[in-house]
Scaffold this motif. Structure first.
Motif, PDB file in Angstrom:
ATOM      1  N   LEU A  19     116.704  23.264  30.426  1.00 41.10           N
ATOM      2  CA  LEU A  19     117.640  22.854  29.333  1.00 41.10           C
ATOM      3  C   LEU A  19     117.032  22.015  28.081  1.00 41.10           C
ATOM      4  O   LEU A  19     117.027  22.703  27.068  1.00 41.10           O
ATOM      5  N   PRO A  20     116.227  20.985  28.263  1.00 39.36           N
ATOM      6  CA  PRO A  20     115.731  20.225  27.152  1.00 39.36           C
ATOM      7  C   PRO A  20     114.663  21.062  26.634  1.00 39.36           C
ATOM      8  O   PRO A  20     114.280  21.251  25.356  1.00 39.36           O
ATOM      9  N   ALA A  21     113.905  21.908  27.492  1.00 45.29           N
ATOM     10  CA  ALA A  21     112.828  22.791  27.018  1.00 45.29           C
ATOM     11  C   ALA A  21     113.354  23.792  25.891  1.00 45.29           C
ATOM     12  O   ALA A  21     113.007  24.283  24.977  1.00 45.29           O
ATOM     13  N   ILE A  22     114.700  24.449  26.144  1.00 47.23           N
ATOM     14  CA  ILE A  22     115.483  25.237  25.558  1.00 47.23           C
ATOM     15  C   ILE A  22     115.451  24.525  23.991  1.00 47.23           C
ATOM     16  O   ILE A  22     115.573  25.119  22.919  1.00 47.23           O
ATOM     17  N   GLY A  23     116.407  23.387  24.053  1.00 48.53           N
ATOM     18  CA  GLY A  23     116.568  22.674  22.970  1.00 48.53           C
ATOM     19  C   GLY A  23     115.375  22.675  22.170  1.00 48.53           C
ATOM     20  O   GLY A  23     115.424  22.887  20.944  1.00 48.53           O
ATOM     21  N   LEU A  24     114.201  22.069  22.706  1.00 51.51           N
ATOM     22  CA  LEU A  24     112.759  22.158  21.751  1.00 51.51           C
ATOM     23  C   LEU A  24     112.440  23.222  21.190  1.00 51.51           C
ATOM     24  O   LEU A  24     112.259  23.359  20.090  1.00 51.51           O
ATOM     25  N   THR A  25     112.567  24.269  22.025  1.00 53.38           N
ATOM     26  CA  THR A  25     112.155  25.665  21.584  1.00 53.38           C
ATOM     27  C   THR A  25     112.858  26.099  20.254  1.00 53.38           C
ATOM     28  O   THR A  25     112.598  26.843  19.355  1.00 53.38           O
ATOM     29  N   LEU A  26     114.116  25.986  20.511  1.00 52.90           N
ATOM     30  CA  LEU A  26     115.346  26.317  19.553  1.00 52.90           C
ATOM     31  C   LEU A  26     114.859  25.595  18.339  1.00 52.90           C
ATOM     32  O   LEU A  26     114.990  26.546  17.266  1.00 52.90           O
ATOM     33  N   ILE A  27     114.743  24.479  18.240  1.00 50.88           N
ATOM     34  CA  ILE A  27     114.584  23.964  17.047  1.00 50.88           C
ATOM     35  C   ILE A  27     113.164  24.423  16.329  1.00 50.88           C
ATOM     36  O   ILE A  27     113.017  24.528  15.379  1.00 50.88           O
ATOM     37  N   PHE A  28     112.263  24.468  17.407  1.00 48.03           N
ATOM     38  CA  PHE A  28     110.898  24.845  16.807  1.00 48.03           C
ATOM     39  C   PHE A  28     110.892  26.245  16.217  1.00 48.03           C
ATOM     40  O   PHE A  28     110.530  26.508  15.241  1.00 48.03           O
ATOM     41  N   ALA A  29     111.869  27.150  16.819  1.00 48.16           N
ATOM     42  CA  ALA A  29     111.972  28.425  16.322  1.00 48.16           C
ATOM     43  C   ALA A  29     112.509  28.514  14.992  1.00 48.16           C
ATOM     44  O   ALA A  29     112.049  29.327  14.108  1.00 48.16           O
ATOM     45  N   VAL A  30     113.653  27.756  14.781  1.00 47.35           N
ATOM     46  CA  VAL A  30     114.371  27.909  13.620  1.00 47.35           C
ATOM     47  C   VAL A  30     113.826  26.964  12.420  1.00 47.35           C
ATOM     48  O   VAL A  30     113.689  27.416  11.280  1.00 47.35           O
ATOM     49  N   LEU A  31     113.627  25.600  12.871  1.00 41.56           N
ATOM     50  CA  LEU A  31     113.148  24.563  11.724  1.00 41.56           C
ATOM     51  C   LEU A  31     111.787  24.516  11.772  1.00 41.56           C
ATOM     52  O   LEU A  31     111.312  23.565  10.892  1.00 41.56           O
ATOM     53  N   ARG A  32     111.091  24.983  12.710  1.00 39.91           N
ATOM     54  CA  ARG A  32     109.594  25.102  12.555  1.00 39.91           C
ATOM     55  C   ARG A  32     109.056  23.792  12.649  1.00 39.91           C
ATOM     56  O   ARG A  32     108.107  23.238  11.962  1.00 39.91           O
ATOM     57  N   PHE A  33     109.510  22.938  13.533  1.00 37.39           N
ATOM     58  CA  PHE A  33     108.688  21.544  14.011  1.00 37.39           C
ATOM     59  C   PHE A  33     109.147  21.083  15.300  1.00 37.39           C
ATOM     60  O   PHE A  33     110.052  21.665  15.860  1.00 37.39           O
ATOM     61  N   THR A  34     108.174  20.311  15.908  1.00 37.46           N
ATOM     62  CA  THR A  34     108.497  19.869  17.237  1.00 37.46           C
ATOM     63  C   THR A  34     108.984  18.566  17.050  1.00 37.46           C
ATOM     64  O   THR A  34     108.520  17.640  16.681  1.00 37.46           O
ATOM     65  N   ASN A  35     110.364  18.563  17.541  1.00 40.16           N
ATOM     66  CA  ASN A  35     111.233  17.306  17.412  1.00 40.16           C
ATOM     67  C   ASN A  35     110.984  16.460  18.623  1.00 40.16           C
ATOM     68  O   ASN A  35     111.619  16.403  19.607  1.00 40.16           O
ATOM     69  N   PHE A  36     110.058  15.172  18.444  1.00 43.21           N
ATOM     70  CA  PHE A  36     109.874  14.479  19.704  1.00 43.21           C
ATOM     71  C   PHE A  36     111.217  13.516  19.849  1.00 43.21           C
ATOM     72  O   PHE A  36     111.335  12.857  20.899  1.00 43.21           O
ATOM     73  N   ALA A  37     112.050  13.789  18.720  1.00 44.89           N
ATOM     74  CA  ALA A  37     113.292  12.904  19.330  1.00 44.89           C
ATOM     75  C   ALA A  37     114.156  13.387  20.356  1.00 44.89           C
ATOM     76  O   ALA A  37     115.104  12.704  20.772  1.00 44.89           O
ATOM     77  N   LEU A  38     113.685  14.653  20.724  1.00 45.47           N
ATOM     78  CA  LEU A  38     114.512  15.052  21.729  1.00 45.47           C
ATOM     79  C   LEU A  38     114.784  14.111  23.149  1.00 45.47           C
ATOM     80  O   LEU A  38     115.507  14.110  23.988  1.00 45.47           O
ATOM     81  N   ALA A  39     113.447  13.511  23.273  1.00 46.88           N
ATOM     82  CA  ALA A  39     113.422  12.480  24.466  1.00 46.88           C
ATOM     83  C   ALA A  39     114.628  11.470  24.378  1.00 46.88           C
ATOM     84  O   ALA A  39     115.308  11.264  25.575  1.00 46.88           O
ATOM     85  N   SER A  40     115.030  10.821  23.286  1.00 47.29           N
ATOM     86  CA  SER A  40     115.923   9.927  23.193  1.00 47.29           C
ATOM     87  C   SER A  40     117.295  10.511  22.937  1.00 47.29           C
ATOM     88  O   SER A  40     118.174  10.039  23.696  1.00 47.29           O
ATOM     89  N   LEU A  41     117.203  11.824  22.485  1.00 43.32           N
ATOM     90  CA  LEU A  41     118.752  12.443  22.864  1.00 43.32           C
ATOM     91  C   LEU A  41     118.958  12.826  24.040  1.00 43.32           C
ATOM     92  O   LEU A  41     120.356  12.920  24.388  1.00 43.32           O
ATOM     93  N   MET A  42     118.156  13.137  25.057  1.00 43.16           N
ATOM     94  CA  MET A  42     118.317  13.192  26.471  1.00 43.16           C
ATOM     95  C   MET A  42     119.012  12.029  26.991  1.00 43.16           C
ATOM     96  O   MET A  42     119.912  12.000  27.751  1.00 43.16           O
ATOM     97  N   THR A  43     118.393  10.779  26.554  1.00 43.71           N
ATOM     98  CA  THR A  43     119.015   9.726  27.052  1.00 43.71           C
ATOM     99  C   THR A  43     120.234   9.513  26.722  1.00 43.71           C
ATOM    100  O   THR A  43     121.281   8.865  27.172  1.00 43.71           O
ATOM    101  N   VAL A  44     120.633   9.530  25.328  1.00 49.58           N
ATOM    102  CA  VAL A  44     121.688   9.548  24.674  1.00 49.58           C
ATOM    103  C   VAL A  44     122.882  10.349  25.697  1.00 49.58           C
ATOM    104  O   VAL A  44     124.004   9.788  25.882  1.00 49.58           O
ATOM    105  N   GLY A  45     122.502  11.571  25.783  1.00 50.74           N
ATOM    106  CA  GLY A  45     123.136  12.515  26.379  1.00 50.74           C
ATOM    107  C   GLY A  45     123.588  12.067  27.753  1.00 50.74           C
ATOM    108  O   GLY A  45     124.815  11.643  28.457  1.00 50.74           O
TER     109      GLY A  45
END
Lengths: 286, 319
Positions: A19-45
């Motif tokens: 699931l988080p890997a899909i989130g990362l890859t979605l952002i990379f595909a559309v916005l073209r950057f790796t979003n390291f903030a994903l880690a803290s958003l997992m925590t927020v969730g």
């Protein structure tokens, strides 16, 4: 039999990782950057789910929805007001900005909830034993949740207007923009959906283990490994990559001490980038 | 208080050494290295282990630390030479984490999470705490100065120009017949040696190192220092390091003013402030305190005049 058990555990862990890997890859595909903030958003969730589950007494499955919505909203707001301006100034700035953001968010969580480990209110259930294989029913539930999320996401991307717009932007942003697709709007939807899914992923990790402010950070290397192994930008790739990394981490127990589990993700990244840089199912790497 | 100030000055010097090292890798060559703390740890552990377990003299340990970090840098650079942007960021970040895991688990080598204590410092017993701190401040200052001069020479040498070329457009450098891979590896080797030196000095100063000290936040501090001072600029790197240490320490004094926050909350608040500072600098002050000067080659006067005339003409057409 031991090996089969490990593979089974690995597949279970892999589906959560997906699931988080899909989130990362979605952002990379559309916005073209790796979003390291994903880690803290997992925590927020994970914490949003915790509050819904413990403070508001909602059942775990309703709490998963809370995890999705809260992580999605926070993810979208952060992207809109913090990360979006960075994207114009190149990937290094964006990468560092997203790392700073992840540290800021993680500490907001720490400020509110402090450091102790917490758990969800779950019924105690006996492990299922089938043909000598042990399965925790919670893991089966997690598996079902992960599969459901992937199915809903696929339906969203394939059938809805917003989903199609997302794929169009991923394919060719300037062409999509010429065709009248509102690229900024697509960016907002992607941030919300991807971070929401990461939030569910964070809560599933919490259900599998415990919740503390480092829950996302501890998983992030494996998540990156999953996305890179599968090929950054490819959703099926993220799923396959997550399963490979999950099984790999479990199988490493045969030869390495459990402490090195997270290092397996790094080794996987290393191997894939040297042998097949675009990953198992990815289209491009550099 | 004086004791504290000297210790802070030493910390600032160690940060300055790291910032100068990073300036070669990132500021000049444009290669992102989020695994900075990994090289710092390699340096710290190499020197600590050699002096503690093998009785090496401190100077020997420090030199060995630089060599080992440099070699690790060469390996990382060679493996990642084809990787661009995001991938390089992920791999270097993973490298630092893996280093930390290794240090925490190889108890026979690095004593696990308990860390190594009793690392010798130069003349620690003879001088007493105050004298030792002063001596160490001198050592760190000299090391920073030497590195600064080296960096300045490097920046003005053909090698430095080629590195900046890679940063600005790798392909052009390649077309000009430079071996880009070799230049990148050299930049990593030089920068990592400086990071290793900083790690070794840190260990000998505090006499204690443990895996927990080498968290990714330290990488962020040095990045913050470089950005605050002005990337690609050695004076800026040193100034930025001093500014960051000052900022980090001053947040320490804010905490007692907030009696309603617990210790954990206070620490969280500090990290939040630091991350926020980085975000603000990244967003609004990308040039830093001292922006990098674009060096123009010296031209004969006639050519210079012609260039000026051309420029004026272009401006006219634009208007």
């Amino acid at each position: 039999m031991h090996v089969v058990q490990l593979i089974l555990n690995g597949l279970m862990a892999g589906t959560i990782l997906a699931l988080p890997a899909i989130g990362l890859t979605l952002i990379f595909a559309v916005l073209r950057f790796t979003n390291f903030a994903l880690a803290s958003l997992m925590t927020v969730g994970a914490y949003a789910g915790l509050v819904a589950n413990i403070s508001f007494g909602l059942p775990v499955y309703a709490s998963l929805l809370a995890a999705f919505v809260v992580a999605g909203l926070v993810g979208w707001l952060c992207d809109e007001f913090v990360l979006k301006p960075f994207r114009a100034s190149g990937f290094i700035t964006t990468a560092i900005g997203s790392i700073a953001l992840t540290i800021a968010l993680e500490n907001v969580v720490r400020f509110v909830f402090e450091n102790q480990m917490r758990g969800y209110k779950l019924p105690l259930r006996r492990d299922l034993v089938l043909a000598g294989l042990r399965v925790d029913p919670q893991q089966l539930d997690n598996l079902a949740v992960a599969v459901l999320v992937v199915l809903v996401l696929t339906a969203f991307l394939m059938t809805t207007r917003a989903g199609k717009a997302m794929r169009a932007v991923a394919d060719n942003p300037s062409l999509a923009s010429i065709k009248g697709i509102d690229v900024d709007m697509v960016a907002r939807i992607v941030s919300f959906v991807a971070m929401g899914i990461a939030g569910i992923g964070g809560m599933l990790v919490g259900l599998d283990t415990t919740v503390d402010p480092l829950v996302g950070y501890k998983t992030i290397l494996s998540v990156f490994a999953a996305a890179v192994v599968g090929g950054l930008g490819s959703i099926p790739g993220a799923i396959v990559g997550a399963l490979v990394v999950g099984v790999g981490e479990e199988l490493s127990l045969l030869v390495l001490s459990p402490a090195y589990r997270t290092a397996v993700g790094f080794i996987a990244i290393f191997l894939v980038l040297t042998l097949r840089p675009r990953g198992i199912l990815g289209a491009r790497a550099y | 208080m004086e004791h504290y100030l000297i210790a802070m000055a030493v910390t600032a010097g160690i940060y300055a050494i790291m910032a100068l090292g990073m300036n070669v890798i990132w500021g000049m060559a444009g290669l992102i290295n989020l695994g900075l703390v990994g090289f710092f740890a390699v340096g710290a552990y190499t020197s600590a282990l050699l002096t503690l377990k093998f009785g090496w003299p401190i100077a020997g340990g420090v030199i060995a630390a630089m060599i080992v970090s440099s070699l690790v840098g060469v390996i990382v650079a060679l493996v990642t030479v084809n990787l661009k942007g995001d991938y390089l960021a992920i791999v270097t970040l993973g490298f630092a984490e893996t280093m930390r895991i290794v240090m925490s688990n190889e108890i026979w080598l690095a004593n696990g999470t308990d860390g190594l204590s009793g690392i010798p410092g130069p003349m620690r017993q003879q001088l007493g705490p105050h004298g030792f701190n002063l001596l160490f401040l001198g050592i760190v200052a000299v090391a920073t100065l030497i590195l600064f001069v080296l960096n300045e020479r490097l920046a003005h040498s053909p090698f430095g120009r080629a590195l900046r070329g890679i940063r600005d457009d790798e392909q052009v450098v390649q077309v000009a017949g430079k071996n880009v891979t070799r230049l990148k590896v050299k930049a990593f080797a030089f920068g990592s040696a400086a990071l290793g030196l900083a790690g070794a000095l840190y260990g000998h100063f505090t006499s204690y190192i443990a895996p927990d000290l080498f968290e990714p936040l330290l990488t962020l501090y040095v990045i913050l220092a470089l950005l605050a001072g002005g990337l690609g600029n050695n004076k800026g790197a040193v100034l930025g390091a001093v500014a960051v240490v000052f900022f980090l320490e001053s947040t320490r004094f804010i905490m007692p003013l907030l009696p309603f926050v617990s210790a954990v909350q206070g620490a969280a608040l500090r990290q939040m402030l630091i991350a926020a500072a980085l975000l603000v600098i990244l967003r609004f002050y990308t040039q830093g305190l001292i922006p990098e000067k674009i060096q123009q080659p010296a031209l004969p006067d006639a050519l210079q005049a012609k260039l000026q005339a051309n420029k004026a003409e272009i401006d006219d057409v634009k208007a």
